[in-house]
Write an enzyme that holds these catalytic residues in place. Sequence first.
Site, PDB file in Angstrom:
ATOM      1  N   ARG A 236     -26.565 -16.776  86.874  1.00 34.32           N
ATOM      2  CA  ARG A 236     -27.681 -17.707  86.884  1.00 34.32           C
ATOM      3  C   ARG A 236     -28.934 -16.904  86.547  1.00 34.32           C
ATOM      4  O   ARG A 236     -29.047 -15.736  86.920  1.00 34.32           O
ATOM      5  CB  ARG A 236     -27.861 -18.353  88.268  1.00 34.32           C
ATOM      6  CG  ARG A 236     -26.809 -19.402  88.598  1.00 34.32           C
ATOM      7  CD  ARG A 236     -26.971 -20.682  87.771  1.00 34.32           C
ATOM      8  NE  ARG A 236     -26.014 -21.707  88.154  1.00 34.32           N
ATOM      9  CZ  ARG A 236     -24.872 -21.967  87.524  1.00 34.32           C
ATOM     10  NH1 ARG A 236     -24.526 -21.247  86.460  1.00 34.32           N
ATOM     11  NH2 ARG A 236     -24.074 -22.938  87.925  1.00 34.32           N
ATOM     12  N   GLU A 265     -34.701 -23.444  82.770  1.00 36.36           N
ATOM     13  CA  GLU A 265     -33.835 -24.022  81.727  1.00 36.36           C
ATOM     14  C   GLU A 265     -34.125 -25.509  81.589  1.00 36.36           C
ATOM     15  O   GLU A 265     -34.402 -26.160  82.601  1.00 36.36           O
ATOM     16  CB  GLU A 265     -32.359 -23.824  82.096  1.00 36.36           C
ATOM     17  CG  GLU A 265     -31.953 -22.365  82.165  1.00 36.36           C
ATOM     18  CD  GLU A 265     -30.461 -22.163  82.474  1.00 36.36           C
ATOM     19  OE1 GLU A 265     -29.714 -23.165  82.494  1.00 36.36           O
ATOM     20  OE2 GLU A 265     -30.056 -21.013  82.692  1.00 36.36           O
ATOM     21  N   HIS A 283     -27.035 -21.502  77.786  1.00 33.11           N
ATOM     22  CA  HIS A 283     -26.199 -21.836  78.950  1.00 33.11           C
ATOM     23  C   HIS A 283     -24.925 -22.573  78.500  1.00 33.11           C
ATOM     24  O   HIS A 283     -24.736 -23.758  78.816  1.00 33.11           O
ATOM     25  CB  HIS A 283     -26.975 -22.662  79.978  1.00 33.11           C
ATOM     26  CG  HIS A 283     -26.335 -22.637  81.337  1.00 33.11           C
ATOM     27  ND1 HIS A 283     -27.034 -22.773  82.508  1.00 33.11           N
ATOM     28  CD2 HIS A 283     -25.032 -22.476  81.707  1.00 33.11           C
ATOM     29  CE1 HIS A 283     -26.201 -22.718  83.533  1.00 33.11           C
ATOM     30  NE2 HIS A 283     -24.958 -22.532  83.069  1.00 33.11           N
TER      31      HIS A 283
HETATM   32  P1  NAP Z   1     -16.536 -16.507  92.669  1.00 31.95           P
HETATM   33  O1  NAP Z   1     -15.076 -16.474  92.352  1.00 31.95           O
HETATM   34  O2  NAP Z   1     -17.003 -17.083  93.941  1.00 31.95           O
HETATM   35  O3  NAP Z   1     -17.065 -15.007  92.515  1.00 31.95           O
HETATM   36  C1  NAP Z   1     -18.309 -14.578  92.940  1.00 31.95           C
HETATM   37  C2  NAP Z   1     -18.224 -13.098  93.255  1.00 31.95           C
HETATM   38  O4  NAP Z   1     -19.534 -12.631  93.573  1.00 31.95           O
HETATM   39  C3  NAP Z   1     -17.324 -12.771  94.455  1.00 31.95           C
HETATM   40  O5  NAP Z   1     -16.484 -11.702  94.118  1.00 31.95           O
HETATM   41  C4  NAP Z   1     -18.315 -12.331  95.540  1.00 31.95           C
HETATM   42  O6  NAP Z   1     -17.785 -11.301  96.358  1.00 31.95           O
HETATM   43  C5  NAP Z   1     -19.427 -11.771  94.701  1.00 31.95           C
HETATM   44  N1  NAP Z   1     -20.708 -11.756  95.392  1.00 31.95           N
HETATM   45  C6  NAP Z   1     -21.305 -12.759  96.079  1.00 31.95           C
HETATM   46  N2  NAP Z   1     -22.492 -12.329  96.567  1.00 31.95           N
HETATM   47  C7  NAP Z   1     -22.616 -11.044  96.186  1.00 31.95           C
HETATM   48  C8  NAP Z   1     -23.612 -10.056  96.379  1.00 31.95           C
HETATM   49  N3  NAP Z   1     -24.714 -10.317  97.105  1.00 31.95           N
HETATM   50  N4  NAP Z   1     -23.425  -8.827  95.834  1.00 31.95           N
HETATM   51  C9  NAP Z   1     -22.300  -8.562  95.109  1.00 31.95           C
HETATM   52  N5  NAP Z   1     -21.320  -9.446  94.903  1.00 31.95           N
HETATM   53  C10 NAP Z   1     -21.479 -10.674  95.431  1.00 31.95           C
HETATM   54  O7  NAP Z   1     -17.329 -17.312  91.527  1.00 31.95           O
HETATM   55  P2  NAP Z   1     -16.957 -17.478  89.984  1.00 31.95           P
HETATM   56  O8  NAP Z   1     -16.111 -18.672  89.789  1.00 31.95           O
HETATM   57  O9  NAP Z   1     -16.514 -16.167  89.443  1.00 31.95           O
HETATM   58  O10 NAP Z   1     -18.421 -17.841  89.426  1.00 31.95           O
HETATM   59  C11 NAP Z   1     -19.500 -16.946  89.610  1.00 31.95           C
HETATM   60  C12 NAP Z   1     -20.813 -17.584  89.189  1.00 31.95           C
HETATM   61  O11 NAP Z   1     -20.866 -17.666  87.763  1.00 31.95           O
HETATM   62  C13 NAP Z   1     -21.008 -19.040  89.642  1.00 31.95           C
HETATM   63  O12 NAP Z   1     -21.512 -19.112  90.950  1.00 31.95           O
HETATM   64  C14 NAP Z   1     -21.973 -19.587  88.624  1.00 31.95           C
HETATM   65  O13 NAP Z   1     -23.308 -19.485  89.074  1.00 31.95           O
HETATM   66  C15 NAP Z   1     -21.788 -18.672  87.413  1.00 31.95           C
HETATM   67  N6  NAP Z   1     -21.227 -19.425  86.284  1.00 31.95           N
HETATM   68  C16 NAP Z   1     -21.964 -19.542  85.140  1.00 31.95           C
HETATM   69  C17 NAP Z   1     -21.456 -20.229  84.065  1.00 31.95           C
HETATM   70  C18 NAP Z   1     -22.243 -20.344  82.785  1.00 31.95           C
HETATM   71  O14 NAP Z   1     -22.152 -21.365  82.142  1.00 31.95           O
HETATM   72  N7  NAP Z   1     -22.981 -19.331  82.391  1.00 31.95           N
HETATM   73  C19 NAP Z   1     -20.194 -20.819  84.132  1.00 31.95           C
HETATM   74  C20 NAP Z   1     -19.464 -20.678  85.306  1.00 31.95           C
HETATM   75  C21 NAP Z   1     -19.991 -19.985  86.389  1.00 31.95           C
HETATM   76  P3  NAP Z   1     -16.614 -11.585  97.471  1.00 31.95           P
HETATM   77  O15 NAP Z   1     -15.436 -12.081  96.672  1.00 31.95           O
HETATM   78  O16 NAP Z   1     -16.342 -10.254  98.072  1.00 31.95           O
HETATM   79  O17 NAP Z   1     -17.181 -12.612  98.395  1.00 31.95           O
END
Ligand code: NAP
Length: 322
Positions: A236, A265, A283
Amino acid sequence: MKPNVFVFSRLSDEHLAELSERYQVTVLDPKGDIDAQYAAALPSAQGMIGVGRKLGPAQLAQAGQLKVVSSISVGYDNYDLPYLTERGIMLTNTPDVLTETTADLGFTLLMSAARRVPELDAWTKAGHWQRTVSPERFGVDIHHKTLGIVGMGRIGAAIARRGHFGFNMPVLYTANSPKPELEAELNARFCGLDELLQQADFVVLVVPLGPQTRHLIGERQLAQMKASAILVNVARGAVVDENALIAALEKGTIRGAGLDVYEREPLSDSPLFSLPNAVTLPHIGSATAQTRDAMARLALDNFHQAMAGQRPANLVNDEIGS
Ligand code: NAP
């Protein structure tokens, strides 16, 4: 009487027809008066489906009947989660179905910035290719360079797999906790953010946005990165202090950036647009027809489950109903 549902994003005719069989559906017209449509629809809405709208007390005070918000996204930083939970409103999201597509886009940005694809495409089309390309237009290698994943979750791991298996990249990562299985699979190493920033040639941000990750990457963190390093943000926009990033790109304290997301955005004007070392996309992490359709499908499934009084498969505020 059918329950009222407010659809605040575009859905296919097929999905709308499916909803109409079970609910009284109102669909937001993006060309009309947006606020007026919310004001008219929310007092009777029992459910909402969509993405891209901030929803908290200011927006939902009148939504006295609301039981569920089904977001067509995995990230849910737009929603005031404590407020929804306190009101007993279920929030659902669409994980997994967009993981590989978003990872593809993350790696596309990494490669585009490293090999200066948009910049050299524009240069070629402008007719500048008169002789062999000289070193000032050379890019940097990707293979065997160190990949730093900030947030080794679903998408982070999928990007790390691309780097490890496809490009022989050593992988460093941060997360809330170490991931021994991924370490075994990808020979990845868990480390602190400072170490990752200092050692990675590519720093890829894939953490959810929240109080702990807002401006996780600011002036101090950018200063720790190698001058040859590239920052990729598919998380984000507000995970990065954008002004600090622009300053770093202008000064060349980092080599480049590949960005899909921004603090504001849609972004229609920005100093980023005049920086050749910034690759800027609108995005589109999950924006393929197939994946967007799968996300909508999952959002509908979550929605039907919630409206039927079942526990939805992808309930974000899972303290509700427990
Ligand atoms: P996810 O599976 O929940 O993965 C998030 C990861 O971030 C987890 O490994 C978590 O660690 C880690 N994390 C959380 N807080 C942290 C911190 N303070 N420091 C370091 N690591 C931290 O989520 P995902 O499905 O991969 O998606 C991640 C994000 O990508 C979404 O929340 C969304 O905002 C973004 N996204 C963007 C798009 C786009 O269109 N650009 C599309 C999809 C998603 P733990 O596992 O140890 O808790």
